[in-house]
Design a protein around this motif. Structure first.
Motif, PDB file in Angstrom:
ATOM      1  N   MET A   1       0.852  -1.055   0.127  1.00 20.19           N
ATOM      2  CA  MET A   1       0.090  -0.099   0.126  1.00 20.19           C
ATOM      3  C   MET A   1       1.073   1.414   0.031  1.00 20.19           C
ATOM      4  SD  MET A   1      -3.267   0.939   2.622  1.00 20.19           S
ATOM      5  CE  MET A   1      -2.402   1.122   3.878  1.00 20.19           C
ATOM      6  N   PHE A   2       0.367   2.108  -0.821  1.00 15.14           N
ATOM      7  CA  PHE A   2       1.101   3.461  -0.950  1.00 15.14           C
ATOM      8  C   PHE A   2       0.986   4.149   0.739  1.00 15.14           C
ATOM      9  CE2 PHE A   2       0.709   8.248  -1.984  1.00 15.14           C
ATOM     10  CZ  PHE A   2       2.095   8.270  -1.910  1.00 15.14           C
ATOM     11  N   GLU A   3       1.976   4.603   1.229  1.00 14.86           N
ATOM     12  CA  GLU A   3       2.351   4.842   2.640  1.00 14.86           C
ATOM     13  C   GLU A   3       2.806   6.402   2.896  1.00 14.86           C
ATOM     14  OE1 GLU A   3       2.753   1.975   5.617  1.00 14.86           O
ATOM     15  OE2 GLU A   3       1.871   0.084   4.431  1.00 14.86           O
ATOM     16  N   PRO A   4       2.302   7.278   2.392  1.00 11.51           N
ATOM     17  CA  PRO A   4       2.930   8.465   2.563  1.00 11.51           C
ATOM     18  C   PRO A   4       2.965   9.183   3.987  1.00 11.51           C
ATOM     19  CG  PRO A   4       0.677   8.908   2.085  1.00 11.51           C
ATOM     20  CD  PRO A   4       1.061   7.654   1.959  1.00 11.51           C
ATOM     21  N   PHE A   5       2.377   8.452   5.071  1.00 15.99           N
ATOM     22  CA  PHE A   5       2.404   8.861   6.538  1.00 15.99           C
ATOM     23  C   PHE A   5       3.096   7.506   7.099  1.00 15.99           C
ATOM     24  CE2 PHE A   5      -1.377  10.912   5.016  1.00 15.99           C
ATOM     25  CZ  PHE A   5      -1.058  12.367   4.982  1.00 15.99           C
ATOM     26  N   PRO A   6       4.397   7.408   7.252  1.00  9.97           N
ATOM     27  CA  PRO A   6       4.905   6.236   7.995  1.00  9.97           C
ATOM     28  C   PRO A   6       4.272   5.974   9.340  1.00  9.97           C
ATOM     29  CG  PRO A   6       6.643   7.582   7.045  1.00  9.97           C
ATOM     30  CD  PRO A   6       5.430   8.296   7.011  1.00  9.97           C
ATOM     31  N   GLY A   7       3.952   4.706   9.537  1.00  9.58           N
ATOM     32  CA  GLY A   7       3.263   4.273  10.823  1.00  9.58           C
ATOM     33  C   GLY A   7       1.988   4.640  11.023  1.00  9.58           C
ATOM     34  N   ASN A   8       1.271   5.255  10.184  1.00 10.28           N
ATOM     35  CA  ASN A   8      -0.079   5.990  10.337  1.00 10.28           C
ATOM     36  C   ASN A   8      -1.032   5.094   9.455  1.00 10.28           C
ATOM     37  OD1 ASN A   8      -2.553   7.099  10.586  1.00 10.28           O
ATOM     38  ND2 ASN A   8      -1.551   9.168  11.322  1.00 10.28           N
ATOM     39  N   TYR A   9      -1.416   3.976   9.906  1.00  8.70           N
ATOM     40  CA  TYR A   9      -2.306   3.142   9.044  1.00  8.70           C
ATOM     41  C   TYR A   9      -3.517   3.984   8.531  1.00  8.70           C
ATOM     42  CZ  TYR A   9      -5.187  -0.634   7.115  1.00  8.70           C
ATOM     43  OH  TYR A   9      -6.285  -1.205   6.411  1.00  8.70           O
ATOM     44  N   VAL A  10      -4.159   4.444   9.445  1.00 13.54           N
ATOM     45  CA  VAL A  10      -5.671   5.157   8.932  1.00 13.54           C
ATOM     46  C   VAL A  10      -5.465   6.055   8.002  1.00 13.54           C
ATOM     47  CG1 VAL A  10      -7.455   6.356  10.189  1.00 13.54           C
ATOM     48  CG2 VAL A  10      -6.431   4.136  11.548  1.00 13.54           C
ATOM     49  N   TRP A  11      -4.527   7.065   8.104  1.00  9.88           N
ATOM     50  CA  TRP A  11      -4.364   7.908   7.281  1.00  9.88           C
ATOM     51  C   TRP A  11      -3.832   7.676   5.777  1.00  9.88           C
ATOM     52  CZ3 TRP A  11      -2.681  13.589   9.330  1.00  9.88           C
ATOM     53  CH2 TRP A  11      -3.316  13.706  10.539  1.00  9.88           C
ATOM     54  N   ASN A  12      -2.756   6.714   5.945  1.00 20.56           N
ATOM     55  CA  ASN A  12      -2.511   6.001   4.704  1.00 20.56           C
ATOM     56  C   ASN A  12      -3.757   5.371   4.004  1.00 20.56           C
ATOM     57  OD1 ASN A  12       0.371   6.635   4.912  1.00 20.56           O
ATOM     58  ND2 ASN A  12       0.936   4.923   6.066  1.00 20.56           N
ATOM     59  N   LEU A  13      -4.515   4.827   4.633  1.00 20.00           N
ATOM     60  CA  LEU A  13      -5.506   3.976   4.104  1.00 20.00           C
ATOM     61  C   LEU A  13      -6.490   4.809   3.207  1.00 20.00           C
ATOM     62  CD1 LEU A  13      -7.520   1.438   3.766  1.00 20.00           C
ATOM     63  CD2 LEU A  13      -8.663   2.030   5.998  1.00 20.00           C
ATOM     64  N   ALA A  14      -6.830   5.948   3.998  1.00 16.43           N
ATOM     65  CA  ALA A  14      -7.519   7.150   3.680  1.00 16.43           C
ATOM     66  C   ALA A  14      -7.120   7.769   2.315  1.00 16.43           C
ATOM     67  CB  ALA A  14      -7.805   8.377   4.467  1.00 16.43           C
ATOM     68  N   THR A  15      -5.720   7.716   2.278  1.00 12.64           N
ATOM     69  CA  THR A  15      -4.968   8.435   0.963  1.00 12.64           C
ATOM     70  C   THR A  15      -5.289   7.229  -0.304  1.00 12.64           C
ATOM     71  OG1 THR A  15      -3.236   9.613   2.422  1.00 12.64           O
ATOM     72  CG2 THR A  15      -2.715   9.059   0.012  1.00 12.64           C
ATOM     73  N   ASN A  16      -5.119   5.911   0.235  1.00 13.88           N
ATOM     74  CA  ASN A  16      -5.250   5.184  -0.862  1.00 13.88           C
ATOM     75  C   ASN A  16      -6.776   4.934  -1.439  1.00 13.88           C
ATOM     76  OD1 ASN A  16      -2.734   2.903  -1.339  1.00 13.88           O
ATOM     77  ND2 ASN A  16      -2.710   4.081   0.668  1.00 13.88           N
ATOM     78  N   LEU A  17      -7.712   5.207  -0.551  1.00 10.77           N
ATOM     79  CA  LEU A  17      -9.114   5.163  -0.879  1.00 10.77           C
ATOM     80  C   LEU A  17      -9.432   6.180  -1.673  1.00 10.77           C
ATOM     81  CD1 LEU A  17     -10.815   3.809   2.293  1.00 10.77           C
ATOM     82  CD2 LEU A  17     -10.105   2.541   0.370  1.00 10.77           C
ATOM     83  N   ALA A  18      -9.020   7.495  -1.476  1.00 14.30           N
ATOM     84  CA  ALA A  18      -9.139   8.644  -2.270  1.00 14.30           C
ATOM     85  C   ALA A  18      -8.486   8.238  -3.701  1.00 14.30           C
ATOM     86  CB  ALA A  18      -8.733   9.864  -1.435  1.00 14.30           C
ATOM     87  N   LEU A  19      -7.493   7.734  -3.692  1.00 15.07           N
ATOM     88  CA  LEU A  19      -6.703   7.517  -4.954  1.00 15.07           C
ATOM     89  C   LEU A  19      -7.887   6.342  -5.805  1.00 15.07           C
ATOM     90  CD1 LEU A  19      -3.150   7.328  -4.036  1.00 15.07           C
ATOM     91  CD2 LEU A  19      -4.185   8.952  -5.715  1.00 15.07           C
ATOM     92  N   VAL A  20      -8.003   5.452  -5.171  1.00 15.22           N
ATOM     93  CA  VAL A  20      -8.990   4.486  -5.487  1.00 15.22           C
ATOM     94  C   VAL A  20     -10.358   4.971  -6.118  1.00 15.22           C
ATOM     95  CG1 VAL A  20     -10.386   2.248  -5.148  1.00 15.22           C
ATOM     96  CG2 VAL A  20      -8.148   2.412  -4.477  1.00 15.22           C
ATOM     97  N   ALA A  21     -10.933   5.907  -5.767  1.00 15.47           N
ATOM     98  CA  ALA A  21     -12.242   6.607  -6.019  1.00 15.47           C
ATOM     99  C   ALA A  21     -11.795   7.722  -7.027  1.00 15.47           C
ATOM    100  CB  ALA A  21     -12.574   7.222  -4.708  1.00 15.47           C
TER     101      ALA A  21
END
Length: 384
Positions: A1-21
């Motif tokens: 998963m693209f992880e621009p926020f190291p160690g912060n799964y929730v914020w990384n997930l939000a970023t990926n979901l926005a890209l997917v959408a």
């Protein structure tokens, strides 16, 4: 998963979901860069800063869309409005319930989604599904405009997703390419049903799954014997629960199994696994309409597919990512193993060779989605 926020799964997930959408990587990067330091404080702290940064970008994209629209460039404007809508909804999703600015952002997301759809000339009907006690919950029906009777899927959300986001992720488009219409519902506990109707989630999801089916049975552009049920994330619980108790559904498919979500909440209390959103415990109590954690945890005992999956006789597809950090992969095996009466059951675990292994394909967004669409089209075709 693209992880621009190291160690912060929730914020990384939000970023990926926005890209997917349908988000743009440059715009999302511009939204994320100002809050890199805030992300180091954990998933809950700093969400208001995240909101402000994402809203600034959303506002600019919306302004760019308005400039295109003024020049008569309707397709370009519509595309930008849809992206801006995704950003407003993504920013709103990350906030605590008592963060007042979220409500205006949510409405802006809905408004620009509808505007983008109209300018793009997409066939998306806004509909209401009758529910209990004289209420209703909103849905969008995605079709090709021809009026030709086609198979259809009811698509339900997970814990924190919304009908617009799921459609922006391409599910409606890939289904249409395969001759399938889609009814995306904001079922009780999600989207507008929760935010604007105060309709809480219920464990016996057939209470809203049957009305969704009956809405489609009343449409002339739907083949009544070819209506399937689809769910992602917590929808991996809802969809099989609905299908198990509403045998008029012709098939069921899930993106991410969720067999024992109630048990998973006990594990989350023990800090096992990742959460999908900040302010998690307040969010789940809001979704399920509970005032305190004790009542919520007591209610969670009902949220299991044990004793339900065995009722399913229709074809059943279970998909899951091997590195799902929210819901362990054993949920997928448990759902598949219990589907002993399914006319056609299939389990597909996605691996690193698929470049999609995270929760509901958040690290890619196309592979599970397309596989499910293919399986549904193939299965509908087998029905004659």
């Amino acid at each position: 998963m693209f992880e621009p926020f190291p160690g912060n799964y929730v914020w990384n997930l939000a970023t990926n979901l926005a890209l997917v959408a349908g988000g743009n990587h440059g715009e999302i990067d511009a939204a994320n860069r100002p809050v890199m330091e805030a992300a180091r404080q954990g998933s809950d702290a700093g969400t208001a800063l995240l909101f402000d940064s994402w809203i600034r970008v959303a506002d600019q994209v919306a302004a760019n869309a308005a400039a295109d629209e003024e020049k008569g460039y309707q397709l370009s404007a519509g595309t930008k409005y849809l992206r801006a809508a995704g950003y407003y909804l993504a920013a709103e999703r990350m906030q605590s319930r008592d963060y007042a600015p979220r409500w205006a952002a949510y409405q802006k997301g809905l408004d620009l989604y509808r505007k983008g759809v109209a300018l793009r000339g997409l066939h998306v009907d806004l509909v209401e599904i009758p529910y209990e006690n004289g209420t209703s919950f909103p849905a969008i029906f995605v079709h090709d405009g021809s009026g030709t009777p086609r198979p259809a899927l009811v698509s339900c959300n997970g814990l924190d997703s919304m009908k617009e986001q799921v459609n922006l992720a391409g599910h409606g488009a890939v289904n249409l390419e395969r001759g399938i219409n889609t009814l995306f519902v904001d079922q009780p506990g999600t989207g507008q049903a929760l935010r604007q109707r105060n309709l809480a989630a219920v464990y016996d999801a057939e209470r809203w799954g049957t009305p969704a089916l009956e809405y489609l049975l009343g449409r002339s552009d739907v083949i009544p014997t070819k209506i399937g049920m689809f769910g992602l994330s917590l929808g991996g619980y809802y969809a099989p629960r609905v299908a198990a108790n509403e045998p008029r559904y012709a098939l069921c498919a899930v993106m991410g199994a969720n067999h024992v979500w109630g048990e998973r909440q006990k594990e989350r209390l023990a800090s096992e696994g990742e959460n999908p959103v900040p302010h998690y415990w307040d969010h789940v109590m809001w979704v399920w309409g509970k005032d305190n954690l004790d009542d919520f945890m007591s209610y969670c005992a009902n949220i299991t597919l044990d004793g339900q999956i065995e009722k399913m006789k229709m074809p059943f597809l279970v998909t899951h990512g091997e590195n799902d950090r929210q819901i362990p992969v054993h949920n997928a095996h448990r759902s598949f193993d219990q589907a002993v009466n399914s006319a056609k059951r299939h389990l597909r675990i996605f691996t690193r060779a698929d470049f999609e292994v995270e929760h509901c394909g958040a690290d890619n967004g196309t592979v599970m989605r397309d596989y499910i669409a293919d399986w549904c089209a193939e299965t509908f075709a087998e029905m004659g």
